[in-house]
Design an enzyme around this catalytic site. Sequence first.
Site, PDB file in Angstrom:
ATOM      1  N   PHE A   1       0.827  -1.200   0.000  1.00 20.16           N
ATOM      2  CA  PHE A   1       0.000   0.000   0.000  1.00 20.16           C
ATOM      3  C   PHE A   1       0.866   1.257   0.000  1.00 20.16           C
ATOM      4  CE2 PHE A   1      -3.576   2.665   1.712  1.00 20.16           C
ATOM      5  CZ  PHE A   1      -4.461   2.391   0.677  1.00 20.16           C
ATOM      6  N   GLY A   2       1.796   1.282  -0.981  1.00 19.17           N
ATOM      7  CA  GLY A   2       2.565   2.489  -1.222  1.00 19.17           C
ATOM      8  C   GLY A   2       1.807   3.378  -2.183  1.00 19.17           C
TER       9      GLY A   2
ATOM     10  N   ILE B   1       1.464   3.307  -5.456  1.00 13.95           N
ATOM     11  CA  ILE B   1       0.672   2.603  -6.474  1.00 13.95           C
ATOM     12  C   ILE B   1      -0.531   1.921  -5.846  1.00 13.95           C
ATOM     13  CG2 ILE B   1       0.697   0.691  -8.125  1.00 13.95           C
ATOM     14  CD1 ILE B   1       3.641   1.494  -8.712  1.00 13.95           C
TER      15      ILE B   1
ATOM     16  N   GLU C   1      12.944 -11.555 -18.038  1.00  8.04           N
ATOM     17  CA  GLU C   1      12.382 -10.765 -19.124  1.00  8.04           C
ATOM     18  C   GLU C   1      13.433 -10.487 -20.194  1.00  8.04           C
ATOM     19  OE1 GLU C   1       9.170  -8.346 -16.286  1.00  8.04           O
ATOM     20  OE2 GLU C   1      10.875  -7.296 -17.166  1.00  8.04           O
TER      21      GLU C   1
ATOM     22  N   ARG D   1       6.792  -6.866  -9.423  1.00  6.09           N
ATOM     23  CA  ARG D   1       7.962  -7.612  -9.876  1.00  6.09           C
ATOM     24  C   ARG D   1       7.595  -9.078 -10.060  1.00  6.09           C
ATOM     25  NH1 ARG D   1      10.091  -3.582 -11.453  1.00  6.09           N
ATOM     26  NH2 ARG D   1      12.151  -2.773 -10.910  1.00  6.09           N
TER      27      ARG D   1
ATOM     28  N   HIS E   1       5.971  -5.821 -19.326  1.00  2.00           N
ATOM     29  CA  HIS E   1       6.542  -4.902 -18.339  1.00  2.00           C
ATOM     30  C   HIS E   1       6.421  -3.475 -18.872  1.00  2.00           C
ATOM     31  CE1 HIS E   1       9.680  -4.565 -14.879  1.00  2.00           C
ATOM     32  NE2 HIS E   1       8.839  -3.551 -14.871  1.00  2.00           N
TER      33      HIS E   1
END
Length: 306
Positions: A153-154, A156, A258, A229, A277
């Site tokens: 819950f930062g 973003i 990736e 991630r 991504h």
Amino acid sequence: MKKKILVTWRLLIDDFDKYKHLFEKNNISYDFLHVKQYAAVKDLIKIISKYDGIICGDDQLDKKVLSKANKLKIISKWGTGLDSIDLEYAKQKNIKVFNSPGAFTDSVADHALALMFSITRNIHHNYSDILKGVWSKRICTNLTGKTVGIIGFGKIGRMIKKRLSGYKVKFLINDLKKQKIKTTSKNNIFKNSDILFLSVDLNNKSKHMITKKELKVMKKNLILINVCRGQVVDIDDLYIALKNRLITAAGLDVFAKEPVNKNNKILKLNNCIVTSHNAFNSESVISLINKTTVSNLLNGFKNIKK
């Protein structure tokens, strides 16, 4: 004394003409290293000793690389994530590391919701049907009455909640840090969420946070969205859970490796949609982050002089 930097991030290289005068003014020369995704250890270890600074993307600046970086004073990361940099070793070597916190909050939150709606409204399947000549009427899912879990819950995570607050949904929130709002355990979120967003930083506690153990307790109608991630989710366990319909669907913007191999078995599932991504990639913020990343580097050198 003239300084030399390495620039590896493609979006800044493409726009570099705008900033040439700033480097000339500050007596800084530069080289470009063109990479598809990121500069690996083998790419950097041979050349890093030549540079006083680097403007990078998700380059692998681990201890092996930094131990060879005898001149390096500044790492200016394009974007936010710093998990590809050995921050502790950089600190030991007195290498200053800069990034752009919150740079992609809106973009990534929007992308997370786009993945969710593509699944709940069957948009990708409906489009595919039409291309095949099938005028399908697939049953879709409304958000009303659903329970939305957000782990991480930062900036973003908070923006995802803000975006969804106009819908009649219940939120379950989890974060390592103490929050002003009510939070709950990850296990409670796993058991009760209909939609689960992952927006955590990558660290020892979040790596492989989602494995077969967690997937087994999730509701069968759960939709999992990962925009943080790839290493947060065990991709093999997720594949099994999706194939056996232990959960309904997943939307993934990130992978542990990736670019993802085109033969990756998860790409063959019809209940998993993926993007490359690319959640950060919005035109309105690219030029802003280019400018910030250059400023971070130049200001870093100025502060060292002081």
